[in-house]
Design a protein around this motif. Structure first.
Motif: not given
Length: 118
Positions: A98-115
């Motif tokens: 979320x701190x990357x300044x050169x990508x569009x917000x929500x242009x990625x997919x993340x896997x939910x992990x039960x940390x």
């Protein structure tokens, strides 16, 4: 095949800035007490793929096993990255995508992990 690119990132005020060579594949969203509260989406890289370009005042927070040093800007409070060791014991850097300044917000997919269960 993953698309590894050099990305720019920073805290909100820009005092802490970095470049990181990483893919946006394999990102995780963790439900541990720390990540969940801060809304992190994380990508993991080796230390040689991460370079600070602005080293503003930072503070470190450690909890749990104390294996990860969560670094955050003393000025704006944003945590852009953490340094520590992975499950295999090798050094790693966890980048808050979320701190990357050169990508569009929500242009990625993340896997939910039960940390929370680790």
């Amino acid at each position: 095949m993953t698309d590894v690119r050099t990305h720019a990132g920073s805290c909100h005020c820009g005092a802490v800035a970095f470049e990181v060579e990483m893919s946006l594949d394999g990102l995780i969203e963790c439900n541990c007490s720390h990540c969940h509260r801060k809304g992190f989406v994380l990508g993991f890289v080796s230390p040689d793929a991460f370079r600070l370009t602005a080293e503003g005042p930072e503070t470190e927070y450690r909890f749990g096993s104390h294996k990860i040093g969560h670094r955050f800007c003393q000025t704006c409070g944003v945590q852009a990255y953490a340094r520590g060791e992975g499950p295999d014991g090798r050094p790693m850097v966890a980048v808050n995508v979320r701190t990357l300044t050169d990508i569009e917000p929500f242009s990625w997919t993340a896997t939910r992990v039960d940390g929370a269960s680790f």
